[in-house]
Every structure is written in C-alpha cells, then in structure tokens.
Design a protein around this motif. Structure first.
Motif, mmCIF file in Angstrom:
data_model
loop_
_atom_site.group_PDB
_atom_site.id
_atom_site.type_symbol
_atom_site.label_atom_id
_atom_site.label_comp_id
_atom_site.label_asym_id
_atom_site.label_seq_id
_atom_site.Cartn_x
_atom_site.Cartn_y
_atom_site.Cartn_z
ATOM 1 N N GLY A 74 -4.659 -0.636 2.426
ATOM 2 C CA GLY A 74 -5.487 0.466 2.904
ATOM 3 C C GLY A 74 -4.467 1.142 3.944
ATOM 4 N N ILE A 75 -4.017 0.535 4.970
ATOM 5 C CA ILE A 75 -3.116 1.162 6.020
ATOM 6 C C ILE A 75 -2.053 1.754 5.434
ATOM 7 C CG2 ILE A 75 -1.773 0.797 7.977
ATOM 8 C CD1 ILE A 75 -4.125 -1.271 8.827
ATOM 9 N N GLY A 76 -1.257 0.921 4.540
ATOM 10 C CA GLY A 76 -0.242 1.507 3.902
ATOM 11 C C GLY A 76 -0.324 2.732 2.884
ATOM 12 N N GLY A 77 -1.542 2.580 2.290
ATOM 13 C CA GLY A 77 -1.826 3.968 1.540
ATOM 14 C C GLY A 77 -2.333 5.044 2.487
ATOM 15 N N ASP A 78 -2.751 4.689 3.942
ATOM 16 C CA ASP A 78 -3.130 5.754 4.719
ATOM 17 C C ASP A 78 -1.593 6.538 5.194
ATOM 18 O OD1 ASP A 78 -4.742 7.506 6.159
ATOM 19 O OD2 ASP A 78 -4.117 6.390 7.937
ATOM 20 N N TYR A 79 -0.423 5.980 5.261
ATOM 21 C CA TYR A 79 0.548 6.606 5.765
ATOM 22 C C TYR A 79 1.008 7.564 4.823
ATOM 23 C CZ TYR A 79 1.006 2.649 9.052
ATOM 24 O OH TYR A 79 0.934 1.923 10.278
ATOM 25 N N PRO A 80 1.272 7.503 3.549
ATOM 26 C CA PRO A 80 1.907 8.407 2.794
ATOM 27 C C PRO A 80 0.720 9.584 2.763
ATOM 28 C CG PRO A 80 1.701 6.656 1.563
ATOM 29 C CD PRO A 80 1.543 6.198 2.814
ATOM 30 N N MET A 81 -0.399 9.359 2.468
ATOM 31 C CA MET A 81 -1.542 10.101 2.370
ATOM 32 C C MET A 81 -1.828 11.126 3.484
ATOM 33 S SD MET A 81 -2.646 9.746 -0.611
ATOM 34 C CE MET A 81 -1.239 9.008 -1.382
ATOM 35 N N SER A 82 -1.475 10.869 4.838
ATOM 36 C CA SER A 82 -1.858 11.434 6.048
ATOM 37 C C SER A 82 -0.797 12.237 6.425
ATOM 38 C CB SER A 82 -2.255 10.451 7.286
ATOM 39 O OG SER A 82 -3.694 9.873 6.840
ATOM 40 N N ALA A 83 0.654 11.650 5.976
ATOM 41 C CA ALA A 83 1.757 12.342 6.485
ATOM 42 C C ALA A 83 2.133 13.615 5.860
ATOM 43 C CB ALA A 83 3.013 11.136 6.224
ATOM 44 N N THR A 84 1.459 13.751 4.669
ATOM 45 C CA THR A 84 1.974 14.876 3.740
ATOM 46 C C THR A 84 0.658 15.755 3.866
ATOM 47 O OG1 THR A 84 1.322 13.796 1.754
ATOM 48 C CG2 THR A 84 3.214 13.744 2.239
ATOM 49 N N GLY B 244 -9.343 9.417 -0.496
ATOM 50 C CA GLY B 244 -10.649 8.842 -0.043
ATOM 51 C C GLY B 244 -10.603 7.533 -0.556
ATOM 52 N N LEU B 245 -9.706 6.938 -1.498
ATOM 53 C CA LEU B 245 -9.449 5.626 -2.132
ATOM 54 C C LEU B 245 -8.872 4.713 -1.125
ATOM 55 C CD1 LEU B 245 -9.848 3.512 -4.479
ATOM 56 C CD2 LEU B 245 -7.807 4.189 -5.090
ATOM 57 N N GLU B 246 -7.821 4.934 -0.439
ATOM 58 C CA GLU B 246 -7.453 4.155 0.428
ATOM 59 C C GLU B 246 -8.172 4.222 1.896
ATOM 60 O OE1 GLU B 246 -6.252 5.602 3.599
ATOM 61 O OE2 GLU B 246 -6.455 7.673 3.181
ATOM 62 N N LEU B 247 -8.913 5.107 2.114
ATOM 63 C CA LEU B 247 -9.967 5.106 3.193
ATOM 64 C C LEU B 247 -10.931 4.039 3.043
ATOM 65 C CD1 LEU B 247 -10.675 6.307 6.062
ATOM 66 C CD2 LEU B 247 -12.093 7.956 4.873
ATOM 67 N N GLY C 279 -0.231 8.828 -5.267
ATOM 68 C CA GLY C 279 -0.244 10.214 -4.859
ATOM 69 C C GLY C 279 0.594 11.393 -5.692
ATOM 70 N N ASP C 280 1.765 10.860 -5.793
ATOM 71 C CA ASP C 280 2.663 11.638 -6.584
ATOM 72 C C ASP C 280 1.997 11.789 -8.077
ATOM 73 O OD1 ASP C 280 4.445 11.844 -4.737
ATOM 74 O OD2 ASP C 280 5.686 10.403 -5.188
ATOM 75 N N ALA C 281 1.546 10.864 -8.788
ATOM 76 C CA ALA C 281 0.999 10.584 -10.056
ATOM 77 C C ALA C 281 -0.195 11.834 -10.094
ATOM 78 C CB ALA C 281 0.884 9.495 -10.599
ATOM 79 N N TYR C 282 -1.279 11.550 -9.300
ATOM 80 C CA TYR C 282 -2.599 12.146 -9.394
ATOM 81 C C TYR C 282 -3.060 13.244 -8.253
ATOM 82 C CZ TYR C 282 -3.072 8.321 -12.472
ATOM 83 O OH TYR C 282 -3.008 7.578 -13.801
ATOM 84 N N GLY C 283 -2.133 13.226 -7.365
ATOM 85 C CA GLY C 283 -2.393 14.323 -6.338
ATOM 86 C C GLY C 283 -3.051 13.625 -5.007
ATOM 87 N N GLY D 29 1.108 -1.233 -0.102
ATOM 88 C CA GLY D 29 0.080 0.082 -0.082
ATOM 89 C C GLY D 29 0.971 1.140 0.008
ATOM 90 N N GLN D 30 1.919 1.125 0.952
ATOM 91 C CA GLN D 30 3.003 2.402 0.580
ATOM 92 C C GLN D 30 3.448 2.765 -0.581
ATOM 93 O OE1 GLN D 30 5.626 1.670 3.925
ATOM 94 N NE2 GLN D 30 4.346 2.520 5.450
ATOM 95 N N LEU D 31 3.862 1.524 -1.253
ATOM 96 C CA LEU D 31 4.574 1.600 -2.571
ATOM 97 C C LEU D 31 3.442 2.269 -3.517
ATOM 98 C CD1 LEU D 31 6.987 -1.154 -2.731
ATOM 99 C CD2 LEU D 31 7.617 1.038 -2.253
ATOM 100 N N VAL D 32 2.199 1.706 -3.623
ATOM 101 C CA VAL D 32 1.088 1.814 -4.611
ATOM 102 C C VAL D 32 0.564 3.216 -4.260
ATOM 103 C CG1 VAL D 32 -1.025 1.224 -5.452
ATOM 104 C CG2 VAL D 32 0.744 -0.628 -5.174
#
Length: 168
Positions: free
Chosen positions: A158-168, A119-122, A109-113, A101-104
């Motif tokens: 989903g949790i891995g996706g939340d780390y880069p999304m919430s940290a920035t 919301g997708l990872e949530l 997040g870098d490619a599309y914002g 999730g962190q990698l994907v």
C-alpha cells in the motif's frame, strides 16, 4: 522558453466537433511558476499528499521502535534480543512490499488512471496498518512475528502504491 524555440510546448493537438485535427493553445509548465494565487484545489492536494507521505514514513520507520519491545516480550530466552534474521525480515518486509507496490500501482495507474486507483492503495494501507496493530497468533506452528511480517509486507504494498499515486 520561447514559442520560437519549442512551438510544440505551446500547442496541443485535439479533435474538434467535425472530426478534424486542430491545434489549441495550452498552458506551458513555465506558467506554473508565475501563478500568483493559490486555489483551494492546490492547497487540498498539497495537504493530502503531504499527509500521505508523512504517514507512509511513520509506518515504515515505527518498526525500529517496536522491535526492542517485541524482543523483550517474545524472546526472553535470548535476553530480550530478537535474532538478527527475524529482525531483518520484519524490518525489510515493508521495503520489499514498497517495491512491489510501486511497480504494481505504477502500472495500474498508467493503465486505468490515477484517480480510479488512488483509493485502492489507501484501503490496502488501512488494512495493513490495522492488521499490524492487531497481529496475534492463535494458529498452531505460527508466531506473532510471522503474522506481523506478513502484514508489514501488505502495508508495504500500500505504501509503495501511494508513492506513484501521490506524486502525480
């Protein structure tokens, strides 16, 4: 940091209405520490991110309390103890999903914002958590533990996706 030592930190290039490039003043990061008041956006962001990190940690670590119960219910032939290979897969699948999730989501997040992807990872976390809670087995040749392991992997994504999304 003074403007003479790092002038690039004080000015940012932008394009004006005529199409020519000009430098505009921008607030440096050093001004963040001097902020005297908190606004509603800052407070809401901190509460949202903090709640997200808390629930992520809960979802990852709650399995340690659940494994003895699963062993008691589903592994009566081994005196209520889940085999170590099964236990390791069940516990480790969320961590592996977190890595994926962190990698994907970092890339997405870098490619599309970040705002478009948040919301997708949530939704993946909600789906994974709900399906972990409702995991059951009615298919021939599969067990509750296999379904729970699969849904913990999805939850981990989903949790891995939340780390880069919430940290920035």
């Amino acid at each position: 940091m003074s403007s003479s030592s790092a002038p690039y930190a004080e000015k940012a290039p932008s394009v004006n209405e005529t199409g020519s490039l000009e430098l505009q003043n921008k607030a440096g990061l050093e001004n963040l520490e001097e902020q005297q008041s908190w606004n509603w956006f800052t407070i809401r962001t901190l509460i949202t991110s903090g709640t997200g990190f808390f629930t992520d940690a809960y979802d990852v670590f709650i399995i340690n309390l659940i494994v003895p119960m699963l062993g008691y219910v589903y592994f009566k032939d081994t005196k209520g103890v889940m085999p170590t290979g099964t236990e390791g897969a069940l516990k480790g699948m969320a961590s592996f999903g977190t890595l994926v999730g962190q990698l994907v989501f970092g890339y997405l997040g870098d490619a599309y914002g970040r705002q478009k992807i948040y919301g997708l990872e949530l939704m993946i976390i909600i789906l994974g958590t709900f399906c972990c809670a409702m995991a059951g087995s009615n298919a021939k040749g599969s067990t509750v533990i296999q379904y729970l392991t699969f849904w913990r992997f999805i939850l981990g994504i989903g949790i891995g996706g939340d780390y880069p999304m919430s940290a920035t």
